[in-house]
Design a protein around this motif. Structure first.
Motif, PDB file in Angstrom:
ATOM      1  N   GLY A  35       0.822  -1.216   0.000  1.00  0.00           N
ATOM      2  CA  GLY A  35       0.000   0.000   0.000  1.00  0.00           C
ATOM      3  C   GLY A  35       0.851   1.258   0.000  1.00  0.00           C
ATOM      4  N   LEU A  36       1.916   1.239   0.822  1.00  0.00           N
ATOM      5  CA  LEU A  36       2.804   2.402   0.886  1.00  0.00           C
ATOM      6  C   LEU A  36       3.523   2.649  -0.436  1.00  0.00           C
ATOM      7  CD1 LEU A  36       4.349   1.944   4.466  1.00  0.00           C
ATOM      8  CD2 LEU A  36       2.736   3.720   3.711  1.00  0.00           C
ATOM      9  N   VAL A  37       3.899   1.575  -1.117  1.00  0.00           N
ATOM     10  CA  VAL A  37       4.561   1.708  -2.430  1.00  0.00           C
ATOM     11  C   VAL A  37       3.625   2.367  -3.438  1.00  0.00           C
ATOM     12  CG1 VAL A  37       5.475   0.425  -4.406  1.00  0.00           C
ATOM     13  CG2 VAL A  37       6.173  -0.195  -2.090  1.00  0.00           C
ATOM     14  N   PHE A  38       2.381   1.903  -3.490  1.00  0.00           N
ATOM     15  CA  PHE A  38       1.405   2.482  -4.420  1.00  0.00           C
ATOM     16  C   PHE A  38       1.090   3.934  -4.071  1.00  0.00           C
ATOM     17  CE2 PHE A  38       0.366  -1.913  -5.637  1.00  0.00           C
ATOM     18  CZ  PHE A  38       0.300  -1.754  -7.014  1.00  0.00           C
ATOM     19  N   LEU A  39       0.966   4.224  -2.770  1.00  0.00           N
ATOM     20  CA  LEU A  39       0.690   5.594  -2.341  1.00  0.00           C
ATOM     21  C   LEU A  39       1.842   6.525  -2.729  1.00  0.00           C
ATOM     22  CD1 LEU A  39      -1.060   7.627  -0.812  1.00  0.00           C
ATOM     23  CD2 LEU A  39       0.104   6.928   1.301  1.00  0.00           C
ATOM     24  N   GLY A  40       3.068   6.044  -2.533  1.00  0.00           N
ATOM     25  CA  GLY A  40       4.239   6.844  -2.900  1.00  0.00           C
ATOM     26  C   GLY A  40       4.277   7.134  -4.390  1.00  0.00           C
ATOM     27  N   ALA A  41       3.947   6.112  -5.208  1.00  0.00           N
ATOM     28  CA  ALA A  41       3.932   6.306  -6.664  1.00  0.00           C
ATOM     29  C   ALA A  41       2.862   7.310  -7.073  1.00  0.00           C
ATOM     30  CB  ALA A  41       3.699   4.963  -7.360  1.00  0.00           C
ATOM     31  N   PHE A  42       1.683   7.223  -6.420  1.00  0.00           N
ATOM     32  CA  PHE A  42       0.587   8.153  -6.733  1.00  0.00           C
ATOM     33  C   PHE A  42       0.965   9.593  -6.385  1.00  0.00           C
ATOM     34  CE2 PHE A  42      -3.094  10.511  -5.082  1.00  0.00           C
ATOM     35  CZ  PHE A  42      -3.844  10.600  -6.249  1.00  0.00           C
ATOM     36  N   LEU A  43       1.540   9.776  -5.182  1.00  0.00           N
ATOM     37  CA  LEU A  43       1.927  11.119  -4.749  1.00  0.00           C
ATOM     38  C   LEU A  43       3.011  11.706  -5.642  1.00  0.00           C
ATOM     39  CD1 LEU A  43       1.925  10.681  -0.854  1.00  0.00           C
ATOM     40  CD2 LEU A  43       0.251  11.896  -2.273  1.00  0.00           C
ATOM     41  N   LEU A  44       3.936  10.858  -6.090  1.00  0.00           N
ATOM     42  CA  LEU A  44       4.998  11.319  -6.989  1.00  0.00           C
ATOM     43  C   LEU A  44       4.415  11.780  -8.319  1.00  0.00           C
ATOM     44  CD1 LEU A  44       8.007  11.658  -7.532  1.00  0.00           C
ATOM     45  CD2 LEU A  44       8.066   9.285  -8.349  1.00  0.00           C
ATOM     46  N   THR A  45       3.479  10.998  -8.850  1.00  0.00           N
ATOM     47  CA  THR A  45       2.829  11.367 -10.114  1.00  0.00           C
ATOM     48  C   THR A  45       2.036  12.654  -9.968  1.00  0.00           C
ATOM     49  OG1 THR A  45       2.620   9.022 -10.695  1.00  0.00           O
ATOM     50  CG2 THR A  45       1.256  10.585 -11.939  1.00  0.00           C
ATOM     51  N   LEU A  46       1.268  12.762  -8.873  1.00  0.00           N
ATOM     52  CA  LEU A  46       0.470  13.963  -8.616  1.00  0.00           C
ATOM     53  C   LEU A  46       1.364  15.203  -8.483  1.00  0.00           C
ATOM     54  CD1 LEU A  46      -2.332  15.153  -8.046  1.00  0.00           C
ATOM     55  CD2 LEU A  46      -1.958  14.660  -5.621  1.00  0.00           C
ATOM     56  N   GLY A  47       2.467  15.067  -7.781  1.00  0.00           N
ATOM     57  CA  GLY A  47       3.403  16.178  -7.622  1.00  0.00           C
ATOM     58  C   GLY A  47       3.996  16.621  -8.944  1.00  0.00           C
ATOM     59  N   THR A  48       4.299  15.652  -9.818  1.00  0.00           N
ATOM     60  CA  THR A  48       4.850  15.981 -11.133  1.00  0.00           C
ATOM     61  C   THR A  48       3.848  16.768 -11.967  1.00  0.00           C
ATOM     62  OG1 THR A  48       6.165  13.941 -11.089  1.00  0.00           O
ATOM     63  CG2 THR A  48       5.856  15.008 -13.234  1.00  0.00           C
ATOM     64  N   VAL A  49       2.568  16.337 -11.933  1.00  0.00           N
ATOM     65  CA  VAL A  49       1.520  17.036 -12.692  1.00  0.00           C
ATOM     66  C   VAL A  49       1.335  18.458 -12.181  1.00  0.00           C
ATOM     67  CG1 VAL A  49      -0.945  17.085 -13.210  1.00  0.00           C
ATOM     68  CG2 VAL A  49       0.308  14.926 -13.325  1.00  0.00           C
TER      69      VAL A  49
END
Length: 306
Positions: A35-49
């Motif tokens: 769950g933490l891995v997926f959350l980290g990937a989502f936050l990274l993508t959101l931050g990039t956008v």
């Protein structure tokens, strides 16, 4: 004979790792990690956008919807060769100073006046501030006004004044788009006799409409309620045979005599009170020659004396 021990002993039964059952605590740990891995990937993508949106430079002015070049366009929104409009790089220029071309009779569908035109980042801004006053029967379109195919005009957000008689008698014109500038003034007769004109994007910053500015046009309704309009001239919407309703803003200070004279309009809405309407300069004779009997205000109806 005594039983002999076998030469090869039986192998001990080996356990299959795939059959092992994970205990509940370990399972929860694994789920938490995933769950933490997926959350980290989502936050990274959101931050990039978000960073991309914030860091993207925005232009001071949006480009013309059809093209950033001013000129005459065909029905496919393509700039007609040889019919572009050049504007001098001044602090502001009048349409009379444009190095222009004679308006085409049969080719053009749209006339576009520039919001701005820049050839490169360091180039000066090119723009118009006003459309010049014209003589009656000798407007921007001159002798082609009755046979022109121009159905749409796109104006600049720098333009503050549209001069007298400037587009009068342009029978093919159906739509006028902005965004225009704050404090816009539509001067006397500027669109009078545009018998097909039925759609006009009245901007919030509109302040005045001149005498017979929209007389003999094809509007079915006119909504000025969201504008900053202060004055409407004499006969501004006179002889509009299709006009059914008009909405006026509370900012209005002056109503010209017979501004709906000869029009079929019967319904007028006002965004102020009955008392405020009664105090408008010219309100007593504003509806002479019209079919309007009452004005609907926020707190009741203002009756028009017959």
């Amino acid at each position: 004979m005594a039983d002999l021990s076998p030469i090869v002993s039986k192998k001990e039964t080996q356990s299959d790792p795939s059959q092992k059952k994970m205990d509940e605590a370990t399972g929860k740990k694994h789920l938490l990690i995933v769950g933490l891995v997926f959350l980290g990937a989502f936050l990274l993508t959101l931050g990039t956008v978000i960073a991309g949106i914030l860091l993207t430079p925005t232009a001071a002015e949006p480009r013309v919807a059809v093209d950033n070049r001013a000129g005459y366009y065909d029905r496919e929104h393509r700039l007609i060769e040889g019919l572009s409009i050049e504007v001098s790089p001044l602090e502001g220029t009048n349409i009379a100073d444009i190095k222009g071309v004679e308006p085409p009779v049969t080719e053009a569908d749209t006339m576009v006046l520039p919001r701005y035109y820049q050839t490169d980042v360091s180039s000066p801004v090119y723009y118009l501030t006003q459309i010049s006053n014209q003589e009656r029967g000798s407007n921007i379109f001159g002798k082609t006004q009755s046979s022109s195919t121009i159905t749409q005009i796109v104006f600049s957000s720098y333009i503050q004044d549209i001069g007298t008689w400037s587009f009068s008698g342009l029978c093919s014109l159906k739509e006028v788009k902005g965004p225009f500038a704050d404090g816009l003034s539509l001067l006397d007769h500027c669109f009078e006799g545009c018998s097909s004109l039925s759609n006009f994007s009245f901007p919030v910053g509109l302040e005045s409409i001149g005498e017979r500015a929209f007389a003999e046009t094809a509007f079915t309704e006119i909504d000025l309620s969201e504008t900053s309009l202060k004055s409407i001239g004499t006969g501004a919407f006179a002889d509009c045979s299709s006009l059914e309703s008009v909405a006026l803003p509370a900012s209005l200070e002056t109503l010209g005599s017979g501004f709906l004279s000869g029009s079929s309009c019967q319904t007028v809405d006002y965004q102020g009170t009955v008392e405020e309407f009664s105090l408008l300069d010219g309100s007593a004779g504003a509806f002479s020659g019209s079919n309007v009997t009452v004005v609907h205000c926020l707190d009741g109806d203002f009756s028009i004396a017959s």
